[in-house]
Scaffold this active site. Structure first.
Site, PDB file in Angstrom:
ATOM      1  N   LYS A   1       0.836  -1.199   0.000  1.00 45.88           N
ATOM      2  CA  LYS A   1       0.000   0.000   0.000  1.00 45.88           C
ATOM      3  C   LYS A   1       0.872   1.251   0.000  1.00 45.88           C
ATOM      4  CE  LYS A   1      -3.827  -1.940   2.763  1.00 45.88           C
ATOM      5  NZ  LYS A   1      -4.940  -1.726   1.820  1.00 45.88           N
TER       6      LYS A   1
ATOM      7  N   ARG B   1     -10.289 -11.583   2.249  1.00 46.58           N
ATOM      8  CA  ARG B   1     -11.221 -12.593   1.730  1.00 46.58           C
ATOM      9  C   ARG B   1     -10.602 -13.984   1.732  1.00 46.58           C
ATOM     10  NH1 ARG B   1     -11.948  -9.240  -3.672  1.00 46.58           N
ATOM     11  NH2 ARG B   1     -11.472  -7.652  -2.131  1.00 46.58           N
TER      12      ARG B   1
HETATM   13  N1  BES Z   1      -7.924  -3.880   4.723  1.00 45.47           N
HETATM   14  C1  BES Z   1      -8.166  -3.477   3.393  1.00 45.47           C
HETATM   15  C2  BES Z   1      -9.463  -2.727   3.224  1.00 45.47           C
HETATM   16  C3  BES Z   1      -9.513  -1.369   3.852  1.00 45.47           C
HETATM   17  C4  BES Z   1      -9.092  -0.274   3.159  1.00 45.47           C
HETATM   18  C5  BES Z   1     -10.032  -1.202   5.124  1.00 45.47           C
HETATM   19  C6  BES Z   1      -9.165   0.978   3.734  1.00 45.47           C
HETATM   20  C7  BES Z   1     -10.100   0.038   5.695  1.00 45.47           C
HETATM   21  C8  BES Z   1      -9.681   1.129   4.993  1.00 45.47           C
HETATM   22  C9  BES Z   1      -8.227  -4.710   2.479  1.00 45.47           C
HETATM   23  O1  BES Z   1      -7.414  -5.755   2.852  1.00 45.47           O
HETATM   24  C10 BES Z   1      -7.786  -4.235   1.152  1.00 45.47           C
HETATM   25  O2  BES Z   1      -6.648  -3.887   1.018  1.00 45.47           O
HETATM   26  N2  BES Z   1      -8.701  -4.219   0.198  1.00 45.47           N
HETATM   27  C11 BES Z   1      -8.412  -3.768  -1.106  1.00 45.47           C
HETATM   28  C12 BES Z   1      -9.022  -4.756  -2.057  1.00 45.47           C
HETATM   29  C13 BES Z   1      -8.537  -4.607  -3.469  1.00 45.47           C
HETATM   30  C14 BES Z   1      -7.041  -4.803  -3.539  1.00 45.47           C
HETATM   31  C15 BES Z   1      -9.259  -5.621  -4.339  1.00 45.47           C
HETATM   32  C16 BES Z   1      -9.025  -2.393  -1.279  1.00 45.47           C
HETATM   33  O3  BES Z   1     -10.081  -2.114  -0.732  1.00 45.47           O
HETATM   34  O4  BES Z   1      -8.404  -1.581  -1.968  1.00 45.47           O
HETATM   35 MN    MN Z   2      -5.442  -5.558   2.131  1.00 42.06          MN
END
Ligand code: BES
Ligand code: MN
Ligand code: ZN
Length: 495
Positions: A265, A339
């Protein structure tokens, strides 16, 4: 935590440091307080929601201070507004450095004393929360006691006692989620689960890395593979219904830190990914309340807990995994890790032949975009269960809003080289994540995406401070109470 007592009136005789009295918009001040509040000009206090006015040495009252608290329109006054009003009063008393205060319990139309006292206690206890254990010179001024004044002391005391237990569920969830990831490791969460089990005679099972691999929880093992803080699979079982009665299974995502892994990230804001275990924290909070309320149900909590870090041993985009259920997944991004660990927990849940399974997870940024921070995303495979969860959220003041799982979303996550892929791309991100989870369920199931509601950088309302909110712990307790026949609706009928 603040102690909540019950006492009778009249208000003039309440000899507290502060007596808080709620007033509705555009209604005149009750006669018994008339003299005391005479100095308040109409322009200074109209009874608008959240408004307050403080009067020192109020004439004709035994209390040292009178705090008027605006309740808004009488017809629009609800238990949720009562939670906020009680929180406002309690927080003001604490700001005044008082040890104790009193709050005249207002009854929303159609609500009984028991449920009003419950909501007031809940709101006050939640509102007084702050996470300051790492502040070495924090001035820790606590309000010790809040007394609810009503004309039914018995119902008020009973309602307050259960309100405090409901709040405790959310407060434990907040505490766990606010802990930084260097403290709140998977093993730390496992330790908390063992403590809950010990306190309430539940059964705790914790799988370590070897146990996770042996059980075939490949998603969890793979996401946690490169972390030095080992993953854990936490199982807590509460058996208080007949033996063999199908349990309700709660599943909570507990990624104690989500860096994104190899699909790392951006660094800005990454510190918030310590909250990526909020689902697991909420589920543990719920089990604390299930024990404290001794709910006559069989309830199982499943908490897959891991870090998601890059490293020489980390999983990579393009990898293919065979998950616990036997289905294969192609990794498009290592940042869609939630997931994977939830899929394993959902397929593990099948062994219980559950009456219902509800999972909660900070799963997608897309859900935050869709609903803002005012509602959790609600999906599932059973309309009745979805309605039940939505109603529980409304009652608890933790809103959840239904989102669709059309077949087309499932199409979007069909794999190229495997059965599924772990991302359906940018559009409909909350729904493709939900559609992915659905592939692992064969029982009534609902999914709560709490990415937008689990934490906030700002104080959200009088009882929800910044940081972790504890959502959806109280929603889930309300849902379970409904299943055990002891819901707020039940109280209303008795009243
Ligand atoms: N933990 C994150 C989701 C999240 C993002 C929670 C911001 C709280 C605040 C999750 O693991 C994630 O990274 N999801 C991705 C999914 C994508 C890569 C398909 C997302 O939401 O960008
Ligand atoms: Mn994630
Ligand atoms: Zn995550």
């Amino acid at each position: 935590m603040v102690r909540i007592n019950a006492a009778g009136g009249p208000l003039t005789g309440v000899s507290s440091g502060l007596l808080a009295v709620g007033l509705h918009k555009d209604e005149s001040i009750p006669q018994e307080l008339g003299g005391a509040a005479a100095s308040i000009l109409d322009e200074d206090f109209s009874g608008k929601e959240g408004e307050t006015a403080l009067i020192y040495a109020p004439e004709g009252l035994a209390a040292g201070r009178l705090l008027l608290v605006g309740l808004g329109e009488r017809a629009a006054f609800t238990l949720e507004k009562l939670r906020r009003a009680a929180a406002t009063a309690a927080r003001r008393a604490r700001a005044l450095k008082l040890d104790e205060a009193s709050f005249a319990l207002p009854l929303p139309e159609g609500s009984g004393t028991h449920e009003a006292a419950e909501a007031a206690a809940e709101g006050a206890a939640l509102g007084l929360y702050s996470f300051d254990r790492y502040k070495t010179n924090a001035e820790s001024r606590e309000l010790d006691t809040l007394t609810l004044i009503s004309d039914d002391e018995g119902a008020t005391a009973a309602g307050a006692a259960s309100g405090v237990k409901l709040a405790a569920a959310a407060l434990l969830a907040r505490d766990l989620a606010n802990e930084p990831s260097n403290a709140a490791t998977p093993e730390y969460l496992a330790g908390k689960a063992r403590e809950i089990a010990e306190r309430y005679g539940m059964e705790a099972t914790v799988l370590d890395r070897a146990g996770i691999e042996a059980e075939g929880l490949t998603g969890l093992a793979t996401v946690g593979r490169s972390a030095t803080n080992e993953p854990r699979f936490i199982v807590l079982e509460h058996h208080k219904d007949e033996d063999g009665a199908p349990p309700i299974v709660l599943v909570g995502k507990a990624v104690t830190f989500d860096s994104g892994g190899i699909s790392i990230k951006p660094s800005s804001g990454m510190q918030d990914m310590k909250y990526d275990m909020s689902g697991g924290a909420a589920v543990l909070g719920v089990m604390e309340a299930v024990g404290a309320l001794d709910l006559p149900l069989n309830v199982v909590a499943l908490v897959p807990a891991t870090e998601n870090l890059p490293g020489g041993n980390a999983f990579k985009p393009g990898d293919v995994l065979e998950l616990h259920s036997g289905k294969t997944v192609e990794i498009v991004t290592t940042d869609a890790e939630g997931r994977l660990i939830l899929a394993d927990a959902l397929s593990y849940a099948r062994r219980y032949q559950p009456a219902a399974v509800v999972d909660c997870a900070t799963l997608t940024g897309a859900c935050h975009v869709a609903l803002g921070d005012h509602a959790s995303g609600l999906m599932g495979n059973d309309d009745d269960l979805i309605s039940e969860i939505q109603a529980a959220g409304e009652a608890a003041g933790e809103r959840a809003w239904p989102l669709p799982l059309f077949e087309e979303y499932t199409e979007q996550i069909k794999g190229n080289t495997a059965d599924l892929k772990n991302s359906g791309g940018r559009y409909g991100g909350a729904l493709t994540a939900g559609a992915f989870l659905k592939e692992f369920t064969d029982y009534p199931w609902a999914h709560l995406d709490i990415a937008g509601t689990a934490y906030s950088s700002m104080q959200k309302n009088a009882y929800t401070p910044k940081g972790a909110s504890g959502t959806p712990a109280r929603l889930l307790v309300e849902f379970l109470r409904g299943r055990s026949g002891d819901s707020r609706a039940g109280d209303r009928e008795e009243a």
